[in-house]
Every structure is written in C-alpha cells, then in structure tokens.
Design an enzyme around this catalytic site. Structure first.
Site, PDB file in Angstrom:
ATOM      1  N   GLY A  65       0.786  -1.227   0.000  1.00  0.00           N
ATOM      2  CA  GLY A  65       0.000   0.000   0.000  1.00  0.00           C
ATOM      3  C   GLY A  65       0.818   1.277   0.000  1.00  0.00           C
ATOM      4  N   SER A  66       2.062   1.238  -0.467  1.00  0.00           N
ATOM      5  CA  SER A  66       2.855   2.478  -0.503  1.00  0.00           C
ATOM      6  C   SER A  66       2.242   3.487  -1.473  1.00  0.00           C
ATOM      7  CB  SER A  66       4.306   2.184  -0.887  1.00  0.00           C
ATOM      8  OG  SER A  66       4.379   1.714  -2.223  1.00  0.00           O
ATOM      9  N   ASN A  67       1.627   3.011  -2.523  1.00  0.00           N
ATOM     10  CA  ASN A  67       0.949   3.926  -3.458  1.00  0.00           C
ATOM     11  C   ASN A  67      -0.354   4.444  -2.863  1.00  0.00           C
ATOM     12  OD1 ASN A  67       2.505   4.043  -6.152  1.00  0.00           O
ATOM     13  ND2 ASN A  67       2.588   1.907  -5.543  1.00  0.00           N
ATOM     14  N   MET A  77      -4.046  -7.223  -7.386  1.00  0.00           N
ATOM     15  CA  MET A  77      -3.437  -8.316  -8.145  1.00  0.00           C
ATOM     16  C   MET A  77      -4.441  -9.338  -8.660  1.00  0.00           C
ATOM     17  SD  MET A  77      -0.527  -7.198  -8.336  1.00  0.00           S
ATOM     18  CE  MET A  77       0.509  -8.470  -9.016  1.00  0.00           C
ATOM     19  N   HIS A  78      -5.594  -8.869  -9.031  1.00  0.00           N
ATOM     20  CA  HIS A  78      -6.551  -9.756  -9.711  1.00  0.00           C
ATOM     21  C   HIS A  78      -6.977  -9.142 -11.042  1.00  0.00           C
ATOM     22  CE1 HIS A  78      -7.069 -12.979  -6.970  1.00  0.00           C
ATOM     23  NE2 HIS A  78      -7.735 -12.326  -6.051  1.00  0.00           N
ATOM     24  N   ILE A  79      -7.132  -9.981 -12.034  1.00  0.00           N
ATOM     25  CA  ILE A  79      -7.692  -9.504 -13.296  1.00  0.00           C
ATOM     26  C   ILE A  79      -9.177  -9.220 -13.079  1.00  0.00           C
ATOM     27  CG2 ILE A  79      -8.240 -10.135 -15.672  1.00  0.00           C
ATOM     28  CD1 ILE A  79      -5.666 -11.869 -15.617  1.00  0.00           C
ATOM     29  N   ASN A  96      -5.610   2.104 -13.208  1.00  0.00           N
ATOM     30  CA  ASN A  96      -4.618   1.176 -12.674  1.00  0.00           C
ATOM     31  C   ASN A  96      -3.217   1.745 -12.826  1.00  0.00           C
ATOM     32  OD1 ASN A  96      -3.585  -1.487 -11.771  1.00  0.00           O
ATOM     33  ND2 ASN A  96      -2.771  -1.568 -13.846  1.00  0.00           N
ATOM     34  N   HIS A 110       0.570   0.743 -13.329  1.00  0.00           N
ATOM     35  CA  HIS A 110       1.323  -0.410 -13.831  1.00  0.00           C
ATOM     36  C   HIS A 110       2.790  -0.047 -14.006  1.00  0.00           C
ATOM     37  CE1 HIS A 110       2.105  -4.198 -15.712  1.00  0.00           C
ATOM     38  NE2 HIS A 110       2.460  -3.662 -16.851  1.00  0.00           N
ATOM     39  N   ASP A 121      -3.991  -4.265 -18.781  1.00  0.00           N
ATOM     40  CA  ASP A 121      -2.999  -3.200 -18.975  1.00  0.00           C
ATOM     41  C   ASP A 121      -3.002  -2.638 -20.394  1.00  0.00           C
ATOM     42  OD1 ASP A 121      -0.858  -5.142 -16.879  1.00  0.00           O
ATOM     43  OD2 ASP A 121      -2.255  -3.581 -16.324  1.00  0.00           O
TER      44      ASP A 121
HETATM   45  N1  LIG Z   1      -9.363  -6.320 -16.710  1.00  0.00           N
HETATM   46  C1  LIG Z   1      -8.288  -5.781 -16.119  1.00  0.00           C
HETATM   47  N2  LIG Z   1      -7.952  -6.173 -14.867  1.00  0.00           N
HETATM   48  C2  LIG Z   1      -6.856  -5.626 -14.281  1.00  0.00           C
HETATM   49  C3  LIG Z   1      -6.057  -4.701 -14.959  1.00  0.00           C
HETATM   50  C4  LIG Z   1      -6.435  -4.300 -16.272  1.00  0.00           C
HETATM   51  O1  LIG Z   1      -5.785  -3.446 -16.915  1.00  0.00           O
HETATM   52  N3  LIG Z   1      -7.554  -4.856 -16.812  1.00  0.00           N
HETATM   53  N4  LIG Z   1      -4.881  -4.219 -14.370  1.00  0.00           N
HETATM   54  C5  LIG Z   1      -4.430  -5.125 -13.301  1.00  0.00           C
HETATM   55  C6  LIG Z   1      -3.211  -4.864 -12.532  1.00  0.00           C
HETATM   56  N5  LIG Z   1      -2.213  -5.786 -13.029  1.00  0.00           N
HETATM   57  C7  LIG Z   1      -1.125  -5.186 -13.605  1.00  0.00           C
HETATM   58  O2  LIG Z   1      -0.994  -3.929 -13.578  1.00  0.00           O
HETATM   59  C8  LIG Z   1      -2.374  -7.194 -12.978  1.00  0.00           C
HETATM   60  C9  LIG Z   1      -2.608  -7.816 -11.755  1.00  0.00           C
HETATM   61  C10 LIG Z   1      -2.769  -9.199 -11.706  1.00  0.00           C
HETATM   62  C11 LIG Z   1      -2.695  -9.973 -12.859  1.00  0.00           C
HETATM   63  C12 LIG Z   1      -2.887 -11.457 -12.772  1.00  0.00           C
HETATM   64  O3  LIG Z   1      -2.491 -12.211 -13.660  1.00  0.00           O
HETATM   65  N6  LIG Z   1      -3.544 -11.896 -11.681  1.00  0.00           N
HETATM   66  C13 LIG Z   1      -3.884 -13.328 -11.525  1.00  0.00           C
HETATM   67  C14 LIG Z   1      -3.614 -13.775 -10.104  1.00  0.00           C
HETATM   68  C15 LIG Z   1      -2.197 -13.395  -9.699  1.00  0.00           C
HETATM   69  C16 LIG Z   1      -2.034 -13.611  -8.183  1.00  0.00           C
HETATM   70  O4  LIG Z   1      -3.047 -13.724  -7.477  1.00  0.00           O
HETATM   71  O5  LIG Z   1      -0.852 -13.643  -7.757  1.00  0.00           O
HETATM   72  C17 LIG Z   1      -5.379 -13.522 -11.743  1.00  0.00           C
HETATM   73  O6  LIG Z   1      -6.147 -12.543 -11.557  1.00  0.00           O
HETATM   74  O7  LIG Z   1      -5.732 -14.659 -12.035  1.00  0.00           O
HETATM   75  C18 LIG Z   1      -2.448  -9.339 -14.073  1.00  0.00           C
HETATM   76  C19 LIG Z   1      -2.290  -7.943 -14.137  1.00  0.00           C
HETATM   77  C20 LIG Z   1      -5.521  -5.306 -12.306  1.00  0.00           C
HETATM   78  N7  LIG Z   1      -6.543  -5.999 -13.006  1.00  0.00           N
HETATM   79  N1  LIG Z   2       0.353  -5.479 -12.375  1.00  0.00           N
HETATM   80  C1  LIG Z   2       0.058  -4.734 -11.197  1.00  0.00           C
HETATM   81  C2  LIG Z   2       1.321  -4.365 -10.473  1.00  0.00           C
HETATM   82  O1  LIG Z   2       2.367  -4.940 -10.687  1.00  0.00           O
HETATM   83  N2  LIG Z   2       1.185  -3.362  -9.607  1.00  0.00           N
HETATM   84  C3  LIG Z   2       2.321  -2.943  -8.824  1.00  0.00           C
HETATM   85  O2  LIG Z   2       2.171  -3.385  -7.483  1.00  0.00           O
HETATM   86  C4  LIG Z   2       2.914  -2.510  -6.651  1.00  0.00           C
HETATM   87  C5  LIG Z   2       2.067  -2.147  -5.466  1.00  0.00           C
HETATM   88  O3  LIG Z   2       2.887  -1.568  -4.488  1.00  0.00           O
HETATM   89  P1  LIG Z   2       2.208  -0.975  -3.159  1.00  0.00           P
HETATM   90  O4  LIG Z   2       1.324  -2.061  -2.590  1.00  0.00           O
HETATM   91  O5  LIG Z   2       3.366  -0.619  -2.283  1.00  0.00           O
HETATM   92  O6  LIG Z   2       1.403   0.232  -3.583  1.00  0.00           O
HETATM   93  C6  LIG Z   2       3.257  -1.282  -7.484  1.00  0.00           C
HETATM   94  O7  LIG Z   2       4.620  -1.322  -7.856  1.00  0.00           O
HETATM   95  C7  LIG Z   2       2.387  -1.445  -8.702  1.00  0.00           C
HETATM   96  O8  LIG Z   2       2.939  -0.896  -9.881  1.00  0.00           O
END
Ligand SMILES: Nc1nc2c(c(=O)[nH]1)N[C@@H](CN(C=O)c1ccc(C(=O)N[C@@H](CCC(=O)O)C(=O)O)cc1)CN2
Ligand SMILES: NCC(=O)N[C@@H]1O[C@H](COP(=O)([O-])[O-])[C@@H](O)[C@H]1O
Length: 209
Positions: free
Chosen positions: A13-15, A100-102, A120, A122, A162
């Site tokens: 949660g630093s962001n 970290m979920h799609i 988001n 990224h 993304d």
């Molecule tokens: N539909 C969208 N969902 C998300 C987006 C997006 O642009 N469109 N951005 C992501 C954030 N993200 C990268 O920036 C990202 C996060 C997670 C995954 C992923 O593959 N997650 C897996 C599970 C991974 C895990 O639990 O360790 C999953 O969801 O099955 C890809 C990209 C946020 N979502």
């Molecule tokens: N694909 C998504 C992804 O990689 N997101 C990344 O998770 C970190 C969250 O840090 P935080 O929990 O310290 O804010 C950040 O670096 C962000 O870009």
C-alpha cells in the site's frame, strides 16, 4: 464536492499511502478523499495504513469462493460480489494500486453502466510488459540487450489487461549498473508521483466540467 475514491490493494500500500498523503496535505486536498480501501488479502499492510488514516476497509478474498463453488463458478461469483461491493460504496473513481486480480467483465460492465471509471498503476510502459512481474521482466530484457528503458504508467482499466488508454506515462532508463532492486526503487519512486498526478488530472477535469 470532493471526489470519492475507492482504492483496491493487495499488498504494502505504498501507493495508497501517497494518495492518502496527497488528499491530506497535497494536490488532492479538497478535491478527492479516499472513502474506502478494499483488499483481496487480509494481511495486506495497506489495510493498516488505511485504518491509521481513519479510512474504512474491507477484505474480499477469493479462496472461500473457490472452495465453495470451484474455480470457475467461484471466480464468477467472486467478481459479481466484488462489483456489487464497489457499487454500494458509490465511488467517483476506483483506483487499482497494486490490485493483483484480473477484473473480469462481470466486474467491469456493471461499473461502466454506472459511469464509474477504474484506473490502474502499472510498472511498465504501454504495451511493453503487461501483467504481473513487469519490473523483473523489463530487467531481464535489459540484461539481454533488448531494451534500455522502461517506466510506469497510469491507465484506464478495460478487459484487456494493462491495455487501457494511458493517462500518464513516465520513462525510466535502465543503466548497466542497475540491479533489479535499484530499478524497482526508481520505478516505485515515479509511481507514487504519477498516480497522484493522474488522479488530480481526472478529478480536476471532472470538477471543471
Ligand atoms: N481487466 C483488467 N484487470 C486488471 C487490470 C487491467 O488493466 N484490466 N490491471 C491489473 C493490474 N495488473 C497489472 O498492472 C495485474 C494484476 C494481476 C494480474 C494477474 O495475472 N492476476 C492473476 C492472479 C495473480 C495472483 O493472485 O498472484 C489472476 O487474476 O488470475 C495481471 C495484471 C488489475 N486488473
Ligand atoms: N500489475 C500490477 C502491479 O504490478 N502493480 C504494482 O504493485 C505494486 C504495489 O505496491 P504498493 O502495494 O506498495 O502500492 C506497485 O509497484 C504497482 O505498480
């Protein structure tokens, strides 16, 4: 009236902290407020950051859904419930800050129907390293001589992971002496700035409209 932000997190949660700080003493003061923080992981330190700031939090874990309904049905029910939870919070804007979920169409469509935007953060440049482990993948590509720069962006969230329209992009050079840790630090430092600036650009444009 200040825009209400619902922030989705999964980790430190630093962001999120940079957003909280900006709403209290920075460029978001008076124009945005974090009204809720939602995590998929109960041990996410970002939940503590929110609580310390007096911000309501909730946890929406996926595992119980998978255990009760199986992977496929469980994920769909998880996403549907997630969407309903977010809508009930009545946000002006949803911010994925390390979420970290799609987000499936089951989540995105109901929000789009209510004109609730999602952004988001990224840690890569548009179209470069979509998905997870983007920094590590960029570092590896640099080690192979394929790239000399990477960066971070804030983008609108669409179904394509993304692939949404960039809002703010900042490049970072990858120097020969960089390690994956120094590269991570460089990227994290710009992330905190571009996320707050992107939110400011969105909410101030909405206010001016
Ligand atoms: N539909 C969208 N969902 C998300 C987006 C997006 O642009 N469109 N951005 C992501 C954030 N993200 C990268 O920036 C990202 C996060 C997670 C995954 C992923 O593959 N997650 C897996 C599970 C991974 C895990 O639990 O360790 C999953 O969801 O099955 C890809 C990209 C946020 N979502
Ligand atoms: N694909 C998504 C992804 O990689 N997101 C990344 O998770 C970190 C969250 O840090 P935080 O929990 O310290 O804010 C950040 O670096 C962000 O870009």
């Amino acid at each position: 009236m200040a825009a209400s932000l619902v922030v989705l997190i999964s980790g430190s949660g630093s962001n999120l902290q940079s957003i909280i700080d900006a709403t209290q003493n920075g460029i978001l003061k008076g124009e945005a407020i974090v009204t809720h923080v939602l995590s998929n992981r109960k041990n996410a330190y970002g939940l503590e950051r929110a609580s310390k700031a007096g911000i309501p939090t909730s946890v929406h874990p996926l595992l119980p859904y998978k255990k009760e309904y199986g992977n496929e049905v469980g994920r769909k029910k998880y996403d549907t419930d997630l969407s309903e939870k977010i809508i009930a919070l009545k946000p002006s804007l949803v911010v994925c800050a390390g979420w970290m979920h799609i987000l499936s169409p089951e989540v995105l469509a109901p929000l789009e129907n209510r004109n609730i935007g999602i952004i988001n953060l990224h840690p890569a440049l548009p179209g470069a390293f979509n998905g997870i482990h983007a920094i590590e993948r960029a570092f590896e590509a640099a080690q192979q001589g394929k790239i000399t720069k990477t960066g971070a962006m804030v983008h609108w969230v669409i179904t394509e992971v993304d692939g949404g329209k960039p809002i703010l992009v900042q490049e970072v050079s990858i120097e020969p002496q960089d390690t994956v840790e120094t590269l991570e630090n460089k990227i994290h430092n710009i992330e905190h700035k571009i996320l707050v600036e992107a939110i400011h650009n969105i909410v101030s444009a909405t206010t001016d409209a």
